[in-house]
Design an enzyme around this catalytic site. Structure first.
Site, PDB file in Angstrom:
ATOM      1  N   HIS A  82      -3.654 -70.385 -14.301  1.00 26.59           N
ATOM      2  CA  HIS A  82      -4.535 -70.778 -15.394  1.00 26.59           C
ATOM      3  C   HIS A  82      -5.617 -71.691 -14.845  1.00 26.59           C
ATOM      4  O   HIS A  82      -5.348 -72.566 -14.022  1.00 26.59           O
ATOM      5  CB  HIS A  82      -3.737 -71.533 -16.474  1.00 26.59           C
ATOM      6  N   ASP A 161      -1.358 -73.898 -31.792  1.00 25.97           N
ATOM      7  CA  ASP A 161      -2.457 -74.261 -30.897  1.00 25.97           C
ATOM      8  C   ASP A 161      -3.767 -73.642 -31.372  1.00 25.97           C
ATOM      9  O   ASP A 161      -4.817 -74.275 -31.305  1.00 25.97           O
ATOM     10  CB  ASP A 161      -2.152 -73.822 -29.459  1.00 25.97           C
ATOM     11  N   ARG A 168      -9.786 -79.355 -33.355  1.00 32.23           N
ATOM     12  CA  ARG A 168     -10.234 -80.355 -32.367  1.00 32.23           C
ATOM     13  C   ARG A 168     -11.666 -80.079 -31.937  1.00 32.23           C
ATOM     14  O   ARG A 168     -12.446 -80.994 -31.693  1.00 32.23           O
ATOM     15  CB  ARG A 168      -9.299 -80.339 -31.145  1.00 32.23           C
ATOM     16  N   SER A 183      -1.847 -78.223 -25.237  1.00 25.21           N
ATOM     17  CA  SER A 183      -2.480 -76.972 -25.656  1.00 25.21           C
ATOM     18  C   SER A 183      -2.340 -75.909 -24.559  1.00 25.21           C
ATOM     19  O   SER A 183      -1.894 -74.783 -24.806  1.00 25.21           O
ATOM     20  CB  SER A 183      -3.954 -77.257 -25.969  1.00 25.21           C
ATOM     21  N   LYS A 187       0.681 -72.506 -24.356  1.00 27.67           N
ATOM     22  CA  LYS A 187       0.325 -71.079 -24.199  1.00 27.67           C
ATOM     23  C   LYS A 187       0.997 -70.506 -22.949  1.00 27.67           C
ATOM     24  O   LYS A 187       1.479 -69.385 -22.946  1.00 27.67           O
ATOM     25  CB  LYS A 187      -1.192 -70.928 -24.090  1.00 27.67           C
TER      26      LYS A 187
HETATM   27  N1  URA Z   1      -8.194 -75.277 -22.866  1.00 34.39           N
HETATM   28  C1  URA Z   1      -7.191 -75.125 -23.756  1.00 34.39           C
HETATM   29  O1  URA Z   1      -6.559 -74.087 -23.828  1.00 34.39           O
HETATM   30  N2  URA Z   1      -6.901 -76.180 -24.569  1.00 34.39           N
HETATM   31  C2  URA Z   1      -7.579 -77.335 -24.529  1.00 34.39           C
HETATM   32  O2  URA Z   1      -7.252 -78.233 -25.272  1.00 34.39           O
HETATM   33  C3  URA Z   1      -8.618 -77.477 -23.602  1.00 34.39           C
HETATM   34  C4  URA Z   1      -8.897 -76.419 -22.771  1.00 34.39           C
END
Ligand code: URA
Length: 435
Positions: A82, A161, A168, A183, A187
């Protein structure tokens, strides 16, 4: 339990219990807690922070708010990577087929981009017919047979999320380390991989502007992953200039293909080898990073990694001809060369402005429903540390609309700064955490 009390408790700097965090995540996901109370809590967390336990609980509650992918039908340890997002970041396009070519099972969930350029899925759609809308069954079958599959997130993955991130985004609470860590990790945990390598960017084009913040975020995420039994590592990499030379969508796919052909930019290759080696060691495919690098270079040099990209594109419905003939990728109609205004050395390229330039050309999404032009983009010709003479081409722009081109040119000119004295080239890999 009342949401009001939870907000006040965090506002006053106290620690929330597991039950309070679970109450909030469940209530907000189900719609019994309204946006205004969730916003107030996000702002309180932004200012007061969260300790390790709170962040871990928030992550797990969000991960379990929807489907958790079960990858147990895939043989061996599965790896995912990621990136926290950067300009010109086409690492996944190179790394996933490269890693699969040495036998690492790559099971990856990717997203579309909202911002400067498209995300990995958008970029991959430069191959006609390619789709990430595949069933769980095909996803698992492809990882078992060809070693690689990339899917978009299913509708019911981490709904908490999805809602919270959207909130947010419009309430000034994105750049909080516990909120970003939970967050991203929610995932990644829901997506099921056993080994997770995080590429945490730092610099002008990244969420984390300073190396210290990037390290704090990385350490937090590595701890969360390892504590729940997923082998998690992080690379802190420079985003004070774009990665590689290409910024856009199809143009980044071309650069990824060039890299798999052994003709790519050094920084991009270095990042792919660094992350790939960690994936190889984490999954047990290599005994150490030295052996991992040798394996990766061997598969790059003998053409196996490029062939793997073609196999992967075809397995997900795409036409792989552009892998062997990049002129078949979407092409823009207008070409413009940006010239250096003076003699000197490139001292800084503000990545964020380069990203905005790509967006102004039409290569990024301003809202989640906008469409993107895959053919437009930028090719950086001079990077930080390079010497220039007045009139040298520092970057090329590819556009389809004269008005958009003009706006993009002024943005890109403003991204460059020059000095009279020589400038050291920046270091790409700053730290490795948990490796
Ligand atoms: N990427 C994400 O998936 N979440 C965040 O809060 C910031 C960047």
């Amino acid at each position: 339990m009342r949401m009001y009390d939870i907000i006040v408790k965090k506002r006053n700097g106290e620690v929330l219990s597991d039950e309070e965090i679970a109450f909030f995540v469940k209530g907000y996901t189900q719609g019994t807690i309204p946006d205004y109370q969730a916003s107030a809590l996000m702002m309180a967390i932004y200012f007061q922070g969260m300790n390790e336990q709170e962040t871990a609980t928030l992550t797990m509650e969000m991960a379990h708010s929807g489907d958790m992918l079960d990858l147990s039908a895939i043989k061996g340890l599965k790896a995912d990577k990621h990136s926290t997002g950067g300009v010109g970041d086409k690492t996944s396009l190179v790394l996933t087929p490269l890693a699969a070519s040495i036998g690492i099972p790559v099971a990856k969930m990717s997203g579309r981009g909202l911002g400067h350029t498209g995300g990995t899925i958008d970029k991959l759609e430069s191959f006609p017919g390619f789709s990430t809308d595949i069933s769980e069954e095909i996803f698992i079958k492809n990882v078992n047979t060809i070693g690689i599959a990339i899917a978009g997130q299913t509708k019911n993955m981490t709904p908490a999320d999805k809602k919270l991130y959207a909130l947010r985004d419009v309430t000034g609470t994105v750049d909080s380390i516990p909120l970003i860590a939970s967050s991203i990790m929610s995932k990644k945990l829901a997506a099921g991989a056993d080994v997770i390598v995080l590429d945490v960017k730092t610099g002008s084009g990244a969420f984390m502007k300073t190396e210290d913040d990037a390290v704090r975020l990385a350490e937090e995420m590595v701890k969360i992953g390892n504590n729940v039994g997923r082998k998690t590592m992080a690379v802190i990499s420079n985003m004070d200039e774009p990665l590689g030379y290409a910024v856009g969508n199809a143009i980044e796919v071309k650069e990824a293909i060039d890299t798999l052909n052994g003709r790519g930019p050094e920084d991009l290759l270095e990042l792919c080898l660094t992350i790939g080696s960690l994936m190889a060691v984490g999954t047990g495919v290599a005994a150490d990073v030295t052996q991992a690098r040798e394996l990766l270079m061997q598969k790059l040099n003998d053409g196996s990694a490029l062939k793997k990209l073609a196999e992967f594109v075809e397995a997900q419905g795409g036409d792989s001809s552009p892998v062997y003939d990049t002129s078949l990728l979407p092409q823009a109609s207008i070409h413009y060369e940006l010239k250096a205004p003076r003699d000197g050395y490139v001292v800084h390229i503000q990545s964020e402005r380069v990203g905005i330039c790509a967006m102004k050309l039409g290569g990024g999404r301003e809202t989640k429903d906008s469409s993107i032009d895959l053919s437009v983009g930028i090719l950086i010709r001079k990077k930080v540390g390079d010497a220039v003479r007045a009139g040298d081409t520092v970057a090329e722009l590819y556009a389809n609309d004269e008005n958009k081109l003009q706006a993009a040119v002024s943005e890109l000119s403003a991204a460059y700064s020059y000095s009279d004295t020589p400038v050291e080239k920046p270091r790409l890999i700053k730290r490795i955490i948990g490796g």
